[in-house]
Design an enzyme around this catalytic site. Structure first.
Site, PDB file in Angstrom:
ATOM      1  N   ASN A 103      48.765  42.987  31.809  1.00  0.00           N
ATOM      2  CA  ASN A 103      48.910  44.208  31.235  1.00  0.00           C
ATOM      3  C   ASN A 103      48.652  45.885  31.887  1.00  0.00           C
ATOM      4  O   ASN A 103      48.754  45.210  34.001  1.00  0.00           O
ATOM      5  CB  ASN A 103      47.340  44.162  30.263  1.00  0.00           C
ATOM      6  CG  ASN A 103      47.470  44.750  29.280  1.00  0.00           C
ATOM      7  OD1 ASN A 103      47.717  45.438  29.217  1.00  0.00           O
ATOM      8  ND2 ASN A 103      46.547  43.626  28.550  1.00  0.00           N
ATOM      9  N   HIS A 110      39.548  45.582  56.048  1.00  0.00           N
ATOM     10  CA  HIS A 110      39.800  46.470  57.273  1.00  0.00           C
ATOM     11  C   HIS A 110      38.270  45.619  58.200  1.00  0.00           C
ATOM     12  O   HIS A 110      37.584  45.307  57.449  1.00  0.00           O
ATOM     13  CB  HIS A 110      39.560  47.936  57.280  1.00  0.00           C
ATOM     14  CG  HIS A 110      40.448  48.664  56.241  1.00  0.00           C
ATOM     15  ND1 HIS A 110      41.364  48.785  56.748  1.00  0.00           N
ATOM     16  CD2 HIS A 110      40.076  49.047  54.824  1.00  0.00           C
ATOM     17  CE1 HIS A 110      43.000  49.998  55.899  1.00  0.00           C
ATOM     18  NE2 HIS A 110      41.828  49.440  54.720  1.00  0.00           N
ATOM     19  N   THR A 166      35.959  36.514  45.849  1.00  0.00           N
ATOM     20  CA  THR A 166      35.804  36.543  47.859  1.00  0.00           C
ATOM     21  C   THR A 166      36.174  35.310  48.139  1.00  0.00           C
ATOM     22  O   THR A 166      36.093  35.640  49.193  1.00  0.00           O
ATOM     23  CB  THR A 166      34.319  36.500  47.794  1.00  0.00           C
ATOM     24  OG1 THR A 166      33.171  36.261  47.222  1.00  0.00           O
ATOM     25  CG2 THR A 166      34.156  38.604  46.991  1.00  0.00           C
ATOM     26  N   ARG A 176      32.586  26.657  34.245  1.00  0.00           N
ATOM     27  CA  ARG A 176      32.201  24.987  34.631  1.00  0.00           C
ATOM     28  C   ARG A 176      33.600  24.943  34.615  1.00  0.00           C
ATOM     29  O   ARG A 176      34.815  25.576  33.963  1.00  0.00           O
ATOM     30  CB  ARG A 176      32.087  25.224  33.144  1.00  0.00           C
ATOM     31  CG  ARG A 176      32.676  26.333  31.949  1.00  0.00           C
ATOM     32  CD  ARG A 176      31.990  26.090  30.607  1.00  0.00           C
ATOM     33  NE  ARG A 176      33.222  26.742  29.632  1.00  0.00           N
ATOM     34  CZ  ARG A 176      33.768  26.549  29.326  1.00  0.00           C
ATOM     35  NH1 ARG A 176      34.439  25.328  29.433  1.00  0.00           N
ATOM     36  NH2 ARG A 176      35.052  27.269  28.483  1.00  0.00           N
TER      37      ARG A 176
END
Length: 205
Positions: A85, A115, A165, A183
């Site tokens: 999108n 960085h 992450t 879940r």
């Protein structure tokens, strides 16, 4: 090729302002600018541009404009029927792999560049890149951010606004900042598509 150019895909520290890198990058960024100036009705032109821009472009790939990418998509590997999108941003300083039938909601960011935490190295403008792998038939919700080095397994749904992450396994719903597995995708998901709205029998087969 310069030594810096060689480090784009190794995870080593390098200087992204290196002359050879910037020169090569500009060529691909010009292509993405051209893509973003196309009209929705110019589907054939868009398709041809995507095949020039992307490292791999499967059948039926559709990316709404505007689309943003550091290397103009040159390090993006998109499988068949990938849909993105508006405002997909791929920080594709190294490779981004996306499996067949995966969908991106609006304003998703997929980043490979990072960085160092050490202030002195950032002052010297050093960077490093880690590839991202997104599996087959995933749904990445609106405004999600996928960080460098992350892998997401097949069929997984990443909730809107999540910041991914760490690796997320296959066949789960994961949400949050940082993104965590909520879940597994289960039997109820095979029966209902939204709350108590049942999937028609004809679509369950």
């Amino acid at each position: 090729m310069s030594n810096m150019r060689d480090k784009l895909h190794t995870g080593e520290l390098y200087l992204p302002g290196d002359e050879e890198i910037v020169k090569e990058q500009a060529v691909y960024q010009d292509l993405i600018c051209e893509y973003n100036l196309t009209k929705t009705t110019e589907s054939e032109k868009r398709e041809k541009l995507l095949k020039r821009m992307l490292a791999e472009c499967g059948e039926g790939v559709y990316i709404e404009a505007p689309f943003y990418a550091n290397f103009g998509g040159h390090h993006c590997h998109f499988g068949n029927y990938v849909y993105a999108n508006y405002h997909l941003t791929c920080v594709d300083d190294t490779h981004i792999y996306v499996g067949d039938y995966t969908m991106f909601g609006p304003n998703v960011t997929v980043a490979t560049a990072a960085h160092p935490i050490m202030p002195k190295l950032r002052e010297l403008q050093y960077q490093y890149n880690m590839p991202v792998h997104i599996g087959r038939n995933c749904w990445i919700g609106a405004s999600a951010v996928i960080m460098p080095g992350v892998s997401i397994g097949d069929n997984t749904v990443i909730g809107a606004g999540s910041v991914v992450t760490k690796d997320i396994p296959a066949n789960v719903v994961a949400v949050g900042n940082p993104c965590r597995v909520m879940r597994e995708i289960g039997e109820r998901d095979m029966q209902y598509y939204y709350k108590d709205r049942e999937i028609p029998e004809s679509l369950k087969k």
